[in-house]
Design an enzyme around this catalytic site. Structure first.
Site: not given
Length: 392
Positions: A81, A83, A86, A99, A121
């Site tokens: 994840d 991005k 994070n 995260d 995401t």
């Protein structure tokens, strides 16, 4: 609960200067507390939301991201994840990956050697993850890093559409255009990262060899050394003038010569009532043994050297209060190595932690039981878990 276990187990093994640190986990009957590193600079997303970044700034963040992700993959951890939301920043604008709630360990792979959980995401997720046929976690992370790089330099997403299925189509065919201000070497690099065929997608090793990446490169070993010195309270002077400088002030020579000092919070966190490690035995990559001693640090260090000579072990001094003992004969999982770290509680009272650094866990336990514990007997006051201290 399984997700919490996985996140804790992952964060215990990904200790890197560009990853948010998990310092301690404590619990009450109703709550679990994560004591984590404070990222004062907030989310990288907040910087990008104001517009594209300068090329040198974007490159710095991308280098730090690659170093962090490469380290995770070396520990068989896949973030899944990645991005800008994070990616956090410290007070010196150094990037911190955070995260790990959707992360996966190598054990999560199925018999085909691939991961199968669709997560992440949408705008940052790799096409093979959407395809639901299994994917390589490392290759999927690299794709997400490529999207982040595009966003940093462009100020907007490479794949965007109000219709989710249309966006997935664009992702699947790598249907995007680089802005006119992207230098040719950046265009080439992003095209290699955002290759919809994971088997053809560029590796992190090749990314690090690219001319654009190397312009702002700082060696990962140098970064790791800074992290270790910071965490142990020992700071070495650095000749680097890179923008990735830690910005930590130098300490006096006297402080260099003392083992790390344990404060009240540290001592409490060693208490069995605050230790959640038993909840995570199945995931725990290391085992620790702790004992207290009423001997001064110099005597404890001499004893560890004496044991090394007795069992013909290699001794490597990492810094004051931290030694690494290595067996010369290779075991089932390579050379067995044990880190021995001394913490000062008072001038004449110390806590010593023995931790497996490398090799097989069963061989480590046998060495501790049969060799190390008996040899340390004359300096030990009490081993963790024992009720009665030894007379000294």
């Amino acid at each position: 609960m399984e997700q919490i276990k996985r996140e804790i187990s992952v964060m215990r093994i990904v200790k890197h200067p560009n990853i948010v640190r998990l310092y301690e986990v404590m619990a009450t009957k109703s709550k679990i507390y994560f004591v984590m590193e404070y990222a004062k600079g907030g989310e990288l997303f907040n910087k990008v939301a104001k517009g594209k970044l300068k090329e040198d700034v974007a490159r710095k963040f991308f280098i730090q991201l690659m170093n962090a992700v490469d380290f995770c993959h070396s520990r068989n951890v896949y973030h899944r994840d990645i991005k800008p939301e994070n990616l956090l920043l410290d007070e010196n604008d150094n990037l911190k990956v955070s995260d790990f709630g959707l992360s996966a360990l190598a054990e999560s792979k199925r018999q085909d050697g691939l991961l199968h959980t669709t997560c992440g995401t949408p705008a940052y997720v790799a096409p093979e993850v959407i395809g639901q046929k299994g994917y390589d976690g490392a290759k999927a992370d690299i794709w997400s890093c490529g999207v982040v790089l595009f966003v940093l330099l462009a100020g907007y997403l490479p794949f965007h559409d109000s219709n989710l299925m249309e966006m997935y189509r664009k992702i699947g065919s790598a249907d995007f255009k680089c802005p006119s201000w992207f230098p040719p070497e950046v265009r080439r690099l992003i095209r290699k990262i955002l290759d919809p065929n994971p088997s053809m997608r560029i590796s992190i090793a090749k990314i690090k060899e690219s001319s654009w990446f190397r312009k702002g490169l700082i060696s990962d070993k140098q970064i790791m050394r800074k992290m270790e010195n910071r965490d142990k309270g020992v700071v070495q002077s650095s000749s680097s003038s890179s923008s990735e400088s830690s910005g930590i002030p130098n300490k006096s020579k006297a402080e260099h010569e003392k083992p790390p000092y344990l404060n009240a919070f540290d001592i409490i966190s060693f208490s069995a009532g605050f230790d959640l490690s038993r909840l995570f035995e199945e995931f725990s990559p290391q085992r620790e043994e702790r004992f207290t001693s009423r001997q001064p640090a110099s005597v404890i260090l001499s004893k560890l050297h004496e044991i090394a000579n007795c069992f013909r072990l290699k001794v490597m001094k990492k810094e004051m209060g931290l030694l690494k003992l290595e067996w010369t004969k290779e075991g089932r999982k390579g050379i067995l190595g044990i880190d021995a770290e001394i913490f000062e509680i008072t001038r004449s009272f110390h806590l010593i932690e023995l931790k497996k650094a490398s090799g097989d866990t069963m061989e480590y336990k046998k060495a501790i039981k049969d060799d190390i514990r008996p040899a340390l007997e004359d300096i030990v006051w009490v081993w963790q878990g024992e009720q009665h201290p030894r007379p000294q």
